[in-house]
Design a protein around this motif. Sequence first.
Motif, PDB file in Angstrom:
ATOM      1  N   UNK A  68       0.832  -1.202   0.000  1.00  0.00           N
ATOM      2  CA  UNK A  68       0.000   0.000   0.000  1.00  0.00           C
ATOM      3  C   UNK A  68       0.871   1.259   0.000  1.00  0.00           C
ATOM      4  N   UNK A  69       1.998   1.214   0.710  1.00  0.00           N
ATOM      5  CA  UNK A  69       2.913   2.356   0.718  1.00  0.00           C
ATOM      6  C   UNK A  69       3.549   2.553  -0.656  1.00  0.00           C
ATOM      7  N   UNK A  70       3.976   1.445  -1.287  1.00  0.00           N
ATOM      8  CA  UNK A  70       4.529   1.539  -2.641  1.00  0.00           C
ATOM      9  C   UNK A  70       3.508   2.151  -3.598  1.00  0.00           C
ATOM     10  N   UNK A  71       2.262   1.683  -3.524  1.00  0.00           N
ATOM     11  CA  UNK A  71       1.215   2.189  -4.417  1.00  0.00           C
ATOM     12  C   UNK A  71       0.982   3.682  -4.202  1.00  0.00           C
ATOM     13  N   UNK A  72       1.060   4.111  -2.952  1.00  0.00           N
ATOM     14  CA  UNK A  72       0.872   5.531  -2.651  1.00  0.00           C
ATOM     15  C   UNK A  72       2.000   6.367  -3.254  1.00  0.00           C
ATOM     16  N   UNK A  73       3.238   5.898  -3.105  1.00  0.00           N
ATOM     17  CA  UNK A  73       4.378   6.662  -3.614  1.00  0.00           C
ATOM     18  C   UNK A  73       4.394   6.716  -5.138  1.00  0.00           C
ATOM     19  N   UNK A  74       3.955   5.640  -5.787  1.00  0.00           N
ATOM     20  CA  UNK A  74       4.064   5.548  -7.242  1.00  0.00           C
ATOM     21  C   UNK A  74       2.812   6.003  -7.980  1.00  0.00           C
ATOM     22  N   UNK A  75       1.733   6.262  -7.262  1.00  0.00           N
ATOM     23  CA  UNK A  75       0.458   6.598  -7.900  1.00  0.00           C
ATOM     24  C   UNK A  75       0.570   7.865  -8.743  1.00  0.00           C
ATOM     25  N   UNK A  76      -0.066   7.896  -9.927  1.00  0.00           N
ATOM     26  CA  UNK A  76      -0.060   9.108 -10.752  1.00  0.00           C
ATOM     27  C   UNK A  76      -0.677  10.286 -10.012  1.00  0.00           C
ATOM     28  N   UNK A  77      -0.108  11.452 -10.203  1.00  0.00           N
ATOM     29  CA  UNK A  77      -0.614  12.659  -9.538  1.00  0.00           C
ATOM     30  C   UNK A  77      -1.871  13.154 -10.228  1.00  0.00           C
ATOM     31  N   UNK A  78      -2.767  13.743  -9.448  1.00  0.00           N
ATOM     32  CA  UNK A  78      -3.971  14.358 -10.003  1.00  0.00           C
ATOM     33  C   UNK A  78      -3.664  15.818 -10.352  1.00  0.00           C
ATOM     34  N   UNK A  79      -4.124  16.239 -11.524  1.00  0.00           N
ATOM     35  CA  UNK A  79      -3.845  17.600 -12.005  1.00  0.00           C
ATOM     36  C   UNK A  79      -2.357  17.933 -11.881  1.00  0.00           C
ATOM     37  N   UNK A  80      -1.497  17.132 -12.507  1.00  0.00           N
ATOM     38  CA  UNK A  80      -0.052  17.265 -12.290  1.00  0.00           C
ATOM     39  C   UNK A  80       0.534  18.497 -12.986  1.00  0.00           C
ATOM     40  N   UNK A  81       1.618  18.982 -12.411  1.00  0.00           N
ATOM     41  CA  UNK A  81       2.439  19.986 -13.074  1.00  0.00           C
ATOM     42  C   UNK A  81       3.279  19.270 -14.132  1.00  0.00           C
ATOM     43  N   UNK A  82       3.984  19.987 -14.996  1.00  0.00           N
ATOM     44  CA  UNK A  82       4.826  19.306 -15.998  1.00  0.00           C
ATOM     45  C   UNK A  82       5.827  18.328 -15.379  1.00  0.00           C
ATOM     46  N   UNK A  83       6.447  18.723 -14.271  1.00  0.00           N
ATOM     47  CA  UNK A  83       7.414  17.823 -13.617  1.00  0.00           C
ATOM     48  C   UNK A  83       6.698  16.600 -13.061  1.00  0.00           C
ATOM     49  N   UNK A  84       5.560  16.809 -12.390  1.00  0.00           N
ATOM     50  CA  UNK A  84       4.798  15.689 -11.844  1.00  0.00           C
ATOM     51  C   UNK A  84       4.297  14.758 -12.944  1.00  0.00           C
ATOM     52  N   UNK A  85       3.927  15.338 -14.088  1.00  0.00           N
ATOM     53  CA  UNK A  85       3.474  14.504 -15.208  1.00  0.00           C
ATOM     54  C   UNK A  85       4.601  13.592 -15.684  1.00  0.00           C
TER      55      UNK A  85
END
Length: 427
Positions: free
Chosen positions: A235-252
């Motif tokens: 569950x921790x791995x999934x949280x860290x790797x999950x795609x960001x919502x409304x990401x910035x260019x870097x987050x994308x």
Amino acid sequence: MGITADETVQVCPQCGSDIRGDARFTVWCAACDWNVDPQKPEAEHGLPARTRQAAAHRYGARLAADMASGGELRARRDVAAVLACVCAVLVHGLTLLVTALGIRWIISGWGGVPMAGGLLLLALAWSLRPRLGTLPQDGPVLHRADAPELFALIDDVAEAVGTRGVDTVAVDADINAGVTTYGLRRRRLLTLGLPLWEVLTPAQRIALLGHELGHFSNGDVRHGTLVASAHRSLAAWAYYLAPAHNPSPVQFFVSVVCFVPWLLVRGVMLTLDRLTLRATQRAEYLADRLAGRAASTEAAVQLMDRLLISDSAATVLRREVSRQARGSHRTQGADDRAHGLWDRLVTSMDSVPEAEYERLRRVGARRGHSVDATHPPTHLRRACLLAVESVAPTVVVGEDRTRRIGVELADARTLVARQILRDGFPG
């Protein structure tokens, strides 16, 4: 026959039958099931939830039939359970690998950029580490010296179900109960939700203890330290790797890089869930059987019926909190109101009509595994208990012992009641 204050009489709009109901509860028709389930639960979203429900539906009835026909009274370490343990070991092995890599980077890159990466990996490994559990900090915690009579009863029930007792009892405000282990020495903890404990009869309390302690004796793989901690790490791995919502260019960009690893982690979570789901449901059936062995089949069935009205108990407690907030307690001291909370709760629960129990049984049969796929539906659990030969109680509690246990829990009752009235009901 006259109509009481809470009784309502009407004609069923679906089949035309006369309906006599209690205005405090849902009015429904026993002849055609009109309005039997007016508040249908929302369907769970997401692939893991839907997959779990599909698997539970697929073999749930077969498992119930196996248990109802007298299935063996022990958990089976089948291939799925072994594979689940292997999967959990691999998950923890990955945590060790991250730890080792972090240490190597720190040593090889001391004072440079690799050292920062090593520290980051060690921080990640620390968050992924297996948790050994700790004692609750938000409620009364009892040890043997605090409640010798209660612990003696727990020991008697534990002996009846083929295990040993617990080291600690935590009391909280939930309408629930559970067991777990904590610390390096894997001490046993029983958590008793006081709102549930208070509304049960002595025999039903023994059934509750038998069910919870039965989880220790039937080898529930899913709740063992190895597999449960692997679930938390995933569950921790999934949280860290999950795609960001409304990401910035870097987050994308980061989300694109992490997308495939995130899918892999979700896949492993689904696999581990599937491998342990059948064993978990079997463990619940076995725990029910052990509850019947300790308290009698009748008491175990009554316990399930009592659990059906947990929502009604929550409503009563919320109403008490609301009255406290409105200031209706001014004519009554805070301590008096706290002491009387449990009596008012018991009185309300004892007044629940049989028609409401029957409605909730039918609701459970309709919903099946849709609410909680990890626990078998209550109607199947009841059927399994009633299908086999009824057994007499192994442990019986007399009035004197019940009174002594009540004295031992008196301080906890007051503390939890004050907590509910002050902070609100947590359910």
